[in-house]
Enzyme design. Sequence first.
Site, PDB file in Angstrom:
ATOM      1  N   TYR A   1       0.825  -1.212   0.000  1.00 29.53           N
ATOM      2  CA  TYR A   1       0.000   0.000   0.000  1.00 29.53           C
ATOM      3  C   TYR A   1       0.858   1.262   0.000  1.00 29.53           C
ATOM      4  O   TYR A   1       0.423   2.315  -0.458  1.00 29.53           O
ATOM      5  CB  TYR A   1      -0.906   0.024   1.240  1.00 29.53           C
ATOM      6  CG  TYR A   1      -2.181  -0.757   1.105  1.00 29.53           C
ATOM      7  CD1 TYR A   1      -2.180  -2.077   0.682  1.00 29.53           C
ATOM      8  CD2 TYR A   1      -3.406  -0.169   1.412  1.00 29.53           C
ATOM      9  CE1 TYR A   1      -3.353  -2.788   0.575  1.00 29.53           C
ATOM     10  CE2 TYR A   1      -4.589  -0.877   1.314  1.00 29.53           C
ATOM     11  CZ  TYR A   1      -4.553  -2.193   0.890  1.00 29.53           C
ATOM     12  OH  TYR A   1      -5.726  -2.894   0.795  1.00 29.53           O
TER      13      TYR A   1
ATOM     14  N   LYS B   1       3.726 -15.256   1.441  1.00 34.37           N
ATOM     15  CA  LYS B   1       3.859 -15.925   0.145  1.00 34.37           C
ATOM     16  C   LYS B   1       5.355 -16.185  -0.057  1.00 34.37           C
ATOM     17  O   LYS B   1       5.964 -15.789  -1.059  1.00 34.37           O
ATOM     18  CB  LYS B   1       3.254 -15.023  -0.950  1.00 34.37           C
ATOM     19  CG  LYS B   1       3.172 -15.675  -2.324  1.00 34.37           C
ATOM     20  CD  LYS B   1       2.116 -16.761  -2.450  1.00 34.37           C
ATOM     21  CE  LYS B   1       2.207 -17.443  -3.805  1.00 34.37           C
ATOM     22  NZ  LYS B   1       1.376 -18.660  -3.909  1.00 34.37           N
TER      23      LYS B   1
ATOM     24  N   ASP C   1      -2.448 -18.375  -0.198  1.00 37.13           N
ATOM     25  CA  ASP C   1      -3.482 -19.100  -0.961  1.00 37.13           C
ATOM     26  C   ASP C   1      -4.063 -20.241  -0.120  1.00 37.13           C
ATOM     27  O   ASP C   1      -5.275 -20.438  -0.051  1.00 37.13           O
ATOM     28  CB  ASP C   1      -2.945 -19.594  -2.320  1.00 37.13           C
ATOM     29  CG  ASP C   1      -1.542 -20.173  -2.271  1.00 37.13           C
ATOM     30  OD1 ASP C   1      -0.938 -20.205  -1.174  1.00 37.13           O
ATOM     31  OD2 ASP C   1      -1.041 -20.616  -3.325  1.00 37.13           O
TER      32      ASP C   1
ATOM     33  N   ASP D   1      -6.042  -7.444   4.169  1.00 33.17           N
ATOM     34  CA  ASP D   1      -7.244  -6.820   3.604  1.00 33.17           C
ATOM     35  C   ASP D   1      -8.144  -7.892   3.001  1.00 33.17           C
ATOM     36  O   ASP D   1      -9.345  -7.958   3.261  1.00 33.17           O
ATOM     37  CB  ASP D   1      -6.829  -5.799   2.538  1.00 33.17           C
ATOM     38  CG  ASP D   1      -8.035  -5.150   1.878  1.00 33.17           C
ATOM     39  OD1 ASP D   1      -8.952  -4.744   2.606  1.00 33.17           O
ATOM     40  OD2 ASP D   1      -8.052  -5.060   0.634  1.00 33.17           O
TER      41      ASP D   1
ATOM     42  N   ASP E   1     -11.981  -9.598   4.529  1.00 33.81           N
ATOM     43  CA  ASP E   1     -13.270  -9.616   3.814  1.00 33.81           C
ATOM     44  C   ASP E   1     -13.768 -11.051   3.671  1.00 33.81           C
ATOM     45  O   ASP E   1     -14.947 -11.344   3.845  1.00 33.81           O
ATOM     46  CB  ASP E   1     -13.143  -8.997   2.416  1.00 33.81           C
ATOM     47  CG  ASP E   1     -13.589  -7.539   2.379  1.00 33.81           C
ATOM     48  OD1 ASP E   1     -13.355  -6.829   3.371  1.00 33.81           O
ATOM     49  OD2 ASP E   1     -14.169  -7.111   1.353  1.00 33.81           O
TER      50      ASP E   1
HETATM   51  C1  IPM Z   1     -10.297  -1.700   4.290  1.00 35.68           C
HETATM   52  C2  IPM Z   1     -10.473  -1.079   2.920  1.00 35.68           C
HETATM   53  C3  IPM Z   1      -9.334  -0.127   2.624  1.00 35.68           C
HETATM   54  C4  IPM Z   1      -8.063  -0.956   2.574  1.00 35.68           C
HETATM   55  C5  IPM Z   1      -9.466   0.708   1.343  1.00 35.68           C
HETATM   56  C6  IPM Z   1     -10.761   1.428   1.250  1.00 35.68           C
HETATM   57  C7  IPM Z   1      -8.329   1.695   1.234  1.00 35.68           C
HETATM   58  O1  IPM Z   1     -10.629  -2.051   1.943  1.00 35.68           O
HETATM   59  O2  IPM Z   1     -10.232  -0.964   5.288  1.00 35.68           O
HETATM   60  O3  IPM Z   1     -10.268  -2.935   4.377  1.00 35.68           O
HETATM   61  O4  IPM Z   1      -7.743  -1.561   1.539  1.00 35.68           O
HETATM   62  O5  IPM Z   1      -7.374  -0.994   3.600  1.00 35.68           O
HETATM   63 MN    MN Z   2     -10.848  -4.038   2.749  1.00 39.22          MN
END
Ligand code: IPM
Ligand code: MN
Length: 356
Positions: free
Chosen positions: A142, A188, A221, A245, A249
Amino acid sequence: MSAYQIAVLPGDGIGPEVTREAERAVLAAAAAFNFEVSLEYWPIGGTALDEFDTPFPDATQDACLAADAVFLGAIGGPKWDHETGARRCEAALLSLRKTLGGYANLRPVIVPESLVESSPLRAERVAGTDLLIVRELTGGIYFGQPRSSSTERASNAMVYDRDEIERIARTAFNLARKRKGHLTSVDKANVLEVSQLWRGVVTELHKSEFSDVELEHLYIDNAAIQLILRPSQFDVIVTGNLFGDILSDLAGTLPGSLGILPSASVGGRVGLFEPVHGSAPDIAGKGYANPAGALLSTVMMLQALGENEAGAHIQHGVVKTLEDGILTRDLGGTASTGEFGNAVLNHAFSSTPVTV
Ligand code: IPM
Ligand code: MN
Ligand code: NAD
Protein backbone atom coordinates in the site's frame (compact mmCIF):
# COMPACT_ATOMS: atom_id res chain seq x y z
CA MET A 1 -14.77 12.18 35.79
CA SER A 2 -12.87 11.00 32.69
CA ALA A 3 -13.55 13.01 29.54
CA TYR A 4 -12.74 11.92 26.01
CA GLN A 5 -12.60 13.90 22.83
CA ILE A 6 -13.58 11.73 19.88
CA ALA A 7 -13.13 12.82 16.28
CA VAL A 8 -16.02 11.30 14.31
CA LEU A 9 -15.57 10.92 10.55
CA PRO A 10 -18.87 9.56 9.14
CA GLY A 11 -17.65 9.64 5.52
CA ASP A 12 -19.67 8.38 2.56
CA GLY A 13 -22.44 5.93 1.59
CA ILE A 14 -23.58 3.90 4.58
CA GLY A 15 -20.77 5.46 6.66
CA PRO A 16 -23.02 8.13 8.23
CA GLU A 17 -25.86 5.59 8.69
CA VAL A 18 -23.81 3.15 10.77
CA THR A 19 -21.87 5.94 12.51
CA ARG A 20 -25.13 7.34 13.86
CA GLU A 21 -25.76 4.10 15.76
CA ALA A 22 -22.19 4.09 17.09
CA GLU A 23 -22.62 7.67 18.33
CA ARG A 24 -25.85 6.83 20.13
CA ALA A 25 -24.17 3.89 21.81
CA VAL A 26 -21.19 5.97 22.95
CA LEU A 27 -23.44 8.69 24.36
CA ALA A 28 -25.62 6.14 26.16
CA ALA A 29 -22.50 4.43 27.53
CA ALA A 30 -21.14 7.75 28.82
CA ALA A 31 -24.42 8.52 30.61
CA ALA A 32 -24.62 5.03 32.11
CA PHE A 33 -20.99 4.75 33.18
CA ASN A 34 -20.24 8.28 34.26
CA PHE A 35 -17.73 9.53 31.80
CA GLU A 36 -17.85 12.46 29.42
CA VAL A 37 -17.47 12.33 25.67
CA SER A 38 -17.30 15.18 23.26
CA LEU A 39 -17.99 14.09 19.70
CA GLU A 40 -16.65 16.37 16.98
CA TYR A 41 -17.58 15.73 13.36
CA TRP A 42 -15.08 16.11 10.54
CA PRO A 43 -15.31 15.56 6.78
CA ILE A 44 -13.35 12.90 4.92
CA GLY A 45 -13.68 11.08 1.58
CA GLY A 46 -16.07 11.99 -1.21
CA THR A 47 -18.20 14.30 0.88
CA ALA A 48 -15.05 16.26 1.79
CA LEU A 49 -13.96 16.32 -1.84
CA ASP A 50 -17.32 17.79 -2.90
CA GLU A 51 -17.25 20.50 -0.27
CA PHE A 52 -13.56 21.29 0.24
CA ASP A 53 -11.97 20.02 -2.99
CA THR A 54 -9.83 17.51 -1.06
CA PRO A 55 -10.79 14.15 0.45
CA PHE A 56 -8.58 14.79 3.49
CA PRO A 57 -8.79 18.42 4.67
CA ASP A 58 -6.01 19.69 6.94
CA ALA A 59 -8.59 20.57 9.58
CA THR A 60 -9.69 16.92 9.70
CA GLN A 61 -6.11 15.76 10.07
CA ASP A 62 -5.38 18.26 12.87
CA ALA A 63 -8.56 17.35 14.74
CA CYS A 64 -7.77 13.63 14.52
CA LEU A 65 -4.27 14.16 15.88
CA ALA A 66 -5.66 16.20 18.77
CA ALA A 67 -8.36 13.65 19.69
CA ASP A 68 -8.27 10.77 22.18
CA ALA A 69 -9.69 8.44 19.54
CA VAL A 70 -10.93 8.60 15.96
CA PHE A 71 -14.07 6.83 14.73
CA LEU A 72 -14.58 6.42 10.99
CA GLY A 73 -17.67 5.16 9.14
CA ALA A 74 -16.57 4.43 5.56
CA ILE A 75 -15.32 6.33 2.53
CA GLY A 76 -15.58 6.08 -1.24
CA GLY A 77 -18.16 5.35 -3.89
CA PRO A 78 -18.81 5.36 -7.66
CA LYS A 79 -19.33 9.13 -7.75
CA TRP A 80 -15.63 9.66 -6.97
CA ASP A 81 -14.10 6.59 -8.59
CA HIS A 82 -12.70 8.55 -11.57
CA GLU A 83 -10.38 10.51 -9.26
CA THR A 84 -6.69 9.64 -9.21
CA GLY A 85 -3.72 9.99 -6.83
CA ALA A 86 -4.22 12.04 -3.70
CA ARG A 87 -7.73 13.02 -4.78
CA ARG A 88 -8.96 9.45 -4.33
CA CYS A 89 -11.10 8.77 -1.26
CA GLU A 90 -9.04 5.66 -0.52
CA ALA A 91 -5.85 7.77 -0.54
CA ALA A 92 -7.41 9.94 2.17
CA LEU A 93 -8.02 6.90 4.34
CA LEU A 94 -4.45 5.68 3.83
CA SER A 95 -3.11 9.15 4.72
CA LEU A 96 -5.24 9.17 7.84
CA ARG A 97 -3.93 5.76 8.88
CA LYS A 98 -0.32 6.76 8.22
CA THR A 99 -0.75 10.06 10.09
CA LEU A 100 -2.24 8.40 13.14
CA GLY A 101 0.39 5.67 12.93
CA GLY A 102 -1.63 2.68 14.13
CA TYR A 103 0.34 -0.07 12.40
CA ALA A 104 -1.58 -2.93 14.03
CA ASN A 105 -5.05 -3.32 12.57
CA LEU A 106 -6.97 -5.75 14.76
CA ARG A 107 -9.90 -7.44 13.03
CA PRO A 108 -11.65 -9.92 15.33
CA VAL A 109 -14.04 -12.42 13.76
CA ILE A 110 -16.54 -14.28 15.88
CA VAL A 111 -19.53 -16.31 14.79
CA PRO A 112 -22.10 -15.86 17.53
CA GLU A 113 -24.06 -19.01 18.35
CA SER A 114 -27.20 -17.40 16.92
CA LEU A 115 -25.63 -16.99 13.46
CA VAL A 116 -24.14 -20.47 13.16
CA GLU A 117 -27.21 -21.89 11.44
CA SER A 118 -27.62 -18.98 9.02
CA SER A 119 -23.95 -18.86 7.98
CA PRO A 120 -23.44 -19.62 4.28
CA LEU A 121 -20.99 -22.28 5.47
CA ARG A 122 -22.04 -25.50 7.16
CA ALA A 123 -22.82 -25.09 10.87
CA GLU A 124 -20.27 -27.68 12.00
CA ARG A 125 -17.54 -25.79 10.18
CA VAL A 126 -18.21 -22.31 11.57
CA ALA A 127 -19.33 -23.19 15.11
CA GLY A 128 -16.82 -21.96 17.66
CA THR A 129 -15.07 -19.52 15.31
CA ASP A 130 -13.25 -16.91 17.39
CA LEU A 131 -10.20 -15.57 15.62
CA LEU A 132 -8.26 -12.34 15.37
CA ILE A 133 -6.63 -11.07 12.21
CA VAL A 134 -3.67 -8.80 12.96
CA ARG A 135 -3.13 -6.91 9.71
CA GLU A 136 -0.02 -4.76 9.25
CA LEU A 137 -1.55 -1.41 8.24
CA THR A 138 1.05 1.25 7.53
CA GLY A 139 3.48 -0.56 5.25
CA GLY A 140 3.69 -3.21 2.55
CA ILE A 141 2.45 -2.76 -1.00
CA TYR A 142 0.00 0.00 0.00
CA PHE A 143 2.88 2.36 0.74
CA GLY A 144 5.96 0.77 -0.91
CA GLN A 145 8.23 2.84 -3.15
CA PRO A 146 8.78 3.11 -6.01
CA ARG A 147 5.27 3.33 -7.37
CA SER A 148 4.50 4.50 -10.86
CA SER A 149 1.66 4.91 -13.26
CA SER A 150 1.32 5.61 -16.97
CA THR A 151 -1.06 4.49 -19.68
CA GLU A 152 1.35 1.67 -20.68
CA ARG A 153 2.85 0.47 -17.41
CA ALA A 154 2.22 0.80 -13.71
CA SER A 155 3.93 -0.60 -10.65
CA ASN A 156 3.75 -0.96 -6.91
CA ALA A 157 6.31 -2.48 -4.58
CA MET A 158 5.71 -4.75 -1.63
CA VAL A 159 8.37 -3.59 0.81
CA TYR A 160 8.87 -4.47 4.47
CA ASP A 161 11.74 -3.55 6.78
CA ARG A 162 12.84 -5.90 9.53
CA ASP A 163 11.63 -3.39 12.16
CA GLU A 164 8.15 -3.20 10.69
CA ILE A 165 7.82 -6.98 10.65
CA GLU A 166 9.19 -7.36 14.13
CA ARG A 167 6.82 -4.84 15.71
CA ILE A 168 3.66 -6.29 14.12
CA ALA A 169 4.79 -9.84 14.95
CA ARG A 170 5.47 -8.81 18.55
CA THR A 171 1.97 -7.35 18.81
CA ALA A 172 0.48 -10.55 17.41
CA PHE A 173 2.54 -12.86 19.65
CA ASN A 174 1.51 -10.86 22.72
CA LEU A 175 -2.15 -11.06 21.73
CA ALA A 176 -1.87 -14.81 21.07
CA ARG A 177 -0.34 -15.24 24.52
CA LYS A 178 -3.41 -13.62 26.08
CA ARG A 179 -5.76 -15.75 23.95
CA LYS A 180 -5.32 -19.44 23.07
CA GLY A 181 -1.55 -19.29 22.54
CA HIS A 182 -1.58 -20.01 18.80
CA LEU A 183 -0.28 -17.75 16.04
CA THR A 184 -0.54 -18.31 12.28
CA SER A 185 1.72 -16.13 10.15
CA VAL A 186 0.52 -15.76 6.56
CA ASP A 187 2.84 -14.91 3.67
CA LYS A 188 3.86 -15.93 0.14
CA ALA A 189 7.40 -17.03 1.01
CA ASN A 190 7.42 -19.65 -1.76
CA VAL A 191 7.61 -16.80 -4.29
CA LEU A 192 8.29 -13.37 -2.76
CA GLU A 193 11.55 -12.22 -1.18
CA VAL A 194 9.60 -9.80 1.00
CA SER A 195 7.72 -12.80 2.41
CA GLN A 196 10.96 -14.73 2.97
CA LEU A 197 12.18 -11.87 5.15
CA TRP A 198 8.76 -11.77 6.87
CA ARG A 199 8.89 -15.49 7.66
CA GLY A 200 12.49 -15.31 8.84
CA VAL A 201 11.88 -12.42 11.22
CA VAL A 202 8.70 -13.98 12.66
CA THR A 203 10.57 -17.26 13.21
CA GLU A 204 13.51 -15.53 14.93
CA LEU A 205 11.21 -13.60 17.25
CA HIS A 206 9.37 -16.80 18.09
CA LYS A 207 12.62 -18.48 19.10
CA SER A 208 14.01 -15.57 21.07
CA GLU A 209 10.94 -14.25 22.92
CA PHE A 210 7.78 -16.26 22.31
CA SER A 211 8.62 -19.96 22.29
CA ASP A 212 5.63 -20.57 24.61
CA VAL A 213 3.30 -19.54 21.74
CA GLU A 214 2.61 -22.16 19.08
CA LEU A 215 3.63 -20.74 15.69
CA GLU A 216 2.51 -21.98 12.29
CA HIS A 217 3.25 -20.51 8.83
CA LEU A 218 0.79 -20.67 5.94
CA TYR A 219 0.98 -19.41 2.39
CA ILE A 220 -1.75 -16.89 1.61
CA ASP A 221 -3.48 -19.10 -0.96
CA ASN A 222 -3.67 -22.01 1.47
CA ALA A 223 -4.67 -19.64 4.33
CA ALA A 224 -7.67 -18.50 2.26
CA ILE A 225 -9.00 -22.02 1.86
CA GLN A 226 -8.20 -23.02 5.46
CA LEU A 227 -10.15 -20.01 6.71
CA ILE A 228 -13.22 -21.46 5.05
CA LEU A 229 -12.51 -25.16 5.71
CA ARG A 230 -11.44 -24.94 9.38
CA PRO A 231 -12.02 -21.44 10.75
CA SER A 232 -12.44 -22.60 14.35
CA GLN A 233 -8.85 -23.84 14.44
CA PHE A 234 -7.41 -20.34 14.06
CA ASP A 235 -6.58 -18.15 17.02
CA VAL A 236 -4.44 -15.17 15.94
CA ILE A 237 -3.44 -14.61 12.31
CA VAL A 238 -0.67 -12.11 11.52
CA THR A 239 -0.10 -10.93 7.98
CA GLY A 240 0.87 -8.01 5.76
CA ASN A 241 -1.32 -5.16 4.58
CA LEU A 242 -2.70 -6.59 1.32
CA PHE A 243 -3.13 -10.20 2.45
CA GLY A 244 -4.84 -8.95 5.62
CA ASP A 245 -7.24 -6.82 3.60
CA ILE A 246 -8.33 -9.78 1.51
CA LEU A 247 -8.45 -12.35 4.30
CA SER A 248 -10.60 -10.10 6.49
CA ASP A 249 -13.27 -9.62 3.81
CA LEU A 250 -13.20 -13.36 3.23
CA ALA A 251 -13.69 -13.88 6.96
CA GLY A 252 -16.92 -11.91 6.64
CA THR A 253 -18.44 -14.99 5.03
CA LEU A 254 -18.10 -16.88 8.33
CA PRO A 255 -20.76 -14.98 10.33
CA GLY A 256 -22.62 -14.38 7.05
CA SER A 257 -21.95 -10.66 6.56
CA LEU A 258 -19.05 -8.29 6.29
CA GLY A 259 -21.36 -5.82 8.04
CA ILE A 260 -20.67 -7.20 11.50
CA LEU A 261 -16.85 -7.10 11.50
CA PRO A 262 -15.17 -4.34 13.55
CA SER A 263 -11.59 -3.08 13.61
CA ALA A 264 -9.15 -1.10 15.72
CA SER A 265 -5.83 0.32 14.51
CA VAL A 266 -3.46 0.68 17.42
CA GLY A 267 0.18 1.28 18.22
CA GLY A 268 0.30 4.81 16.84
CA ARG A 269 -0.29 8.32 18.20
CA VAL A 270 -4.10 8.04 18.23
CA GLY A 271 -6.28 4.93 17.89
CA LEU A 272 -8.53 4.60 14.84
CA PHE A 273 -11.74 2.58 15.03
CA GLU A 274 -13.69 1.64 11.92
CA PRO A 275 -15.87 -1.21 10.68
CA VAL A 276 -14.13 -3.48 8.17
CA HIS A 277 -16.75 -2.89 5.48
CA GLY A 278 -16.87 -0.04 2.98
CA SER A 279 -19.47 2.52 1.97
CA ALA A 280 -21.72 -0.15 0.36
CA PRO A 281 -23.06 2.08 -2.44
CA ASP A 282 -25.53 -0.67 -3.43
CA ILE A 283 -27.53 -0.21 -0.22
CA ALA A 284 -26.63 3.37 0.79
CA GLY A 285 -29.62 5.52 1.74
CA LYS A 286 -31.97 2.55 2.04
CA GLY A 287 -31.88 2.51 5.84
CA TYR A 288 -31.01 -1.12 6.37
CA ALA A 289 -27.21 -1.17 6.57
CA ASN A 290 -26.01 -3.40 9.37
CA PRO A 291 -24.53 -1.22 12.14
CA ALA A 292 -23.07 -4.17 14.11
CA GLY A 293 -19.52 -3.69 12.74
CA ALA A 294 -19.64 -0.01 13.69
CA LEU A 295 -21.07 -0.81 17.13
CA LEU A 296 -18.42 -3.45 17.81
CA SER A 297 -15.76 -0.95 16.66
CA THR A 298 -17.15 1.33 19.36
CA VAL A 299 -16.64 -1.49 21.84
CA MET A 300 -12.98 -1.71 20.78
CA MET A 301 -12.68 2.08 21.13
CA LEU A 302 -14.14 2.10 24.64
CA GLN A 303 -11.83 -0.73 25.65
CA ALA A 304 -8.82 1.17 24.30
CA LEU A 305 -9.92 4.22 26.32
CA GLY A 306 -10.11 2.04 29.45
CA GLU A 307 -13.93 2.02 29.60
CA ASN A 308 -14.10 -1.76 29.58
CA GLU A 309 -17.40 -2.12 31.36
CA ALA A 310 -19.17 0.26 29.01
CA GLY A 311 -17.68 -1.63 26.07
CA ALA A 312 -18.79 -4.97 27.48
CA HIS A 313 -22.37 -3.70 27.77
CA ILE A 314 -22.50 -2.68 24.12
CA GLN A 315 -20.97 -6.00 23.07
CA HIS A 316 -23.58 -7.80 25.14
CA GLY A 317 -26.26 -5.68 23.47
CA VAL A 318 -25.09 -6.69 20.00
CA VAL A 319 -24.91 -10.40 20.85
CA LYS A 320 -28.37 -10.36 22.50
CA THR A 321 -29.91 -8.49 19.57
CA LEU A 322 -28.57 -11.10 17.16
CA GLU A 323 -29.84 -13.83 19.49
CA ASP A 324 -33.29 -12.24 19.47
CA GLY A 325 -33.27 -12.64 15.69
CA ILE A 326 -33.37 -8.88 15.10
CA LEU A 327 -31.36 -8.95 11.90
CA THR A 328 -30.76 -6.56 9.02
CA ARG A 329 -31.21 -7.79 5.44
CA ASP A 330 -27.61 -8.85 4.90
CA LEU A 331 -28.29 -11.52 7.56
CA GLY A 332 -31.70 -12.44 6.19
CA GLY A 333 -33.85 -10.25 8.48
CA THR A 334 -36.04 -7.18 8.04
CA ALA A 335 -34.76 -4.82 10.75
CA SER A 336 -33.73 -1.30 9.83
CA THR A 337 -30.40 0.15 10.93
CA GLY A 338 -32.16 2.18 13.62
CA GLU A 339 -34.24 -0.76 14.87
CA PHE A 340 -31.10 -2.84 15.28
CA GLY A 341 -29.44 0.08 17.11
CA ASN A 342 -32.46 0.50 19.41
CA ALA A 343 -32.45 -3.17 20.32
CA VAL A 344 -28.74 -3.02 21.12
CA LEU A 345 -29.18 0.02 23.36
CA ASN A 346 -32.12 -1.55 25.16
CA HIS A 347 -30.12 -4.67 25.91
CA ALA A 348 -26.95 -2.78 26.76
CA PHE A 349 -28.45 -0.12 29.01
CA SER A 350 -31.86 -1.46 29.88
CA SER A 351 -32.49 1.21 32.49
CA THR A 352 -32.35 3.82 29.71
CA PRO A 353 -35.21 3.15 27.26
CA VAL A 354 -34.41 4.43 23.79
CA THR A 355 -36.31 5.48 20.71
CA VAL A 356 -35.08 6.48 17.27
C1 IPM B 1 -10.30 -1.70 4.29
C2 IPM B 1 -10.47 -1.08 2.92
C3 IPM B 1 -9.33 -0.13 2.62
C4 IPM B 1 -8.06 -0.96 2.57
C5 IPM B 1 -9.47 0.71 1.34
C6 IPM B 1 -10.76 1.43 1.25
C7 IPM B 1 -8.33 1.70 1.23
O1 IPM B 1 -10.63 -2.05 1.94
O2 IPM B 1 -10.23 -0.96 5.29
O3 IPM B 1 -10.27 -2.94 4.38
O4 IPM B 1 -7.74 -1.56 1.54
O5 IPM B 1 -7.37 -0.99 3.60
MN1 MN C 1 -10.85 -4.04 2.75
P1 NAD D 1 -18.25 -2.75 0.62
O1 NAD D 1 -17.67 -3.29 1.87
O2 NAD D 1 -18.70 -1.33 0.66
O3 NAD D 1 -19.49 -3.68 0.18
C1 NAD D 1 -19.33 -5.05 -0.16
C2 NAD D 1 -20.68 -5.77 -0.04
O4 NAD D 1 -21.01 -5.91 1.35
C3 NAD D 1 -21.83 -4.99 -0.67
O5 NAD D 1 -22.75 -5.89 -1.23
C4 NAD D 1 -22.48 -4.30 0.51
O6 NAD D 1 -23.85 -4.02 0.36
C5 NAD D 1 -22.23 -5.28 1.64
N1 NAD D 1 -22.08 -4.60 2.93
C6 NAD D 1 -20.97 -3.95 3.36
N2 NAD D 1 -21.20 -3.41 4.56
C7 NAD D 1 -22.46 -3.71 4.89
C8 NAD D 1 -23.27 -3.42 6.03
N3 NAD D 1 -22.82 -2.71 7.07
N4 NAD D 1 -24.55 -3.87 6.04
C9 NAD D 1 -25.01 -4.60 5.02
N5 NAD D 1 -24.31 -4.92 3.92
C10 NAD D 1 -23.03 -4.47 3.86
O7 NAD D 1 -17.15 -2.95 -0.52
P2 NAD D 1 -17.11 -2.43 -2.04
O8 NAD D 1 -18.48 -2.43 -2.62
O9 NAD D 1 -16.04 -3.19 -2.68
O10 NAD D 1 -16.60 -0.92 -1.93
C11 NAD D 1 -17.46 0.21 -1.98
C12 NAD D 1 -16.65 1.47 -1.68
O11 NAD D 1 -16.22 1.45 -0.32
C13 NAD D 1 -15.37 1.59 -2.52
O12 NAD D 1 -15.22 2.95 -2.86
C14 NAD D 1 -14.27 1.14 -1.60
O13 NAD D 1 -13.02 1.70 -1.89
C15 NAD D 1 -14.79 1.66 -0.28
N6 NAD D 1 -14.29 0.95 0.90
C16 NAD D 1 -14.06 1.72 2.00
C17 NAD D 1 -13.66 1.13 3.17
C18 NAD D 1 -13.46 2.01 4.37
O14 NAD D 1 -13.86 3.14 4.37
N7 NAD D 1 -12.86 1.52 5.44
C19 NAD D 1 -13.52 -0.26 3.26
C20 NAD D 1 -13.78 -1.03 2.10
C21 NAD D 1 -14.18 -0.41 0.93
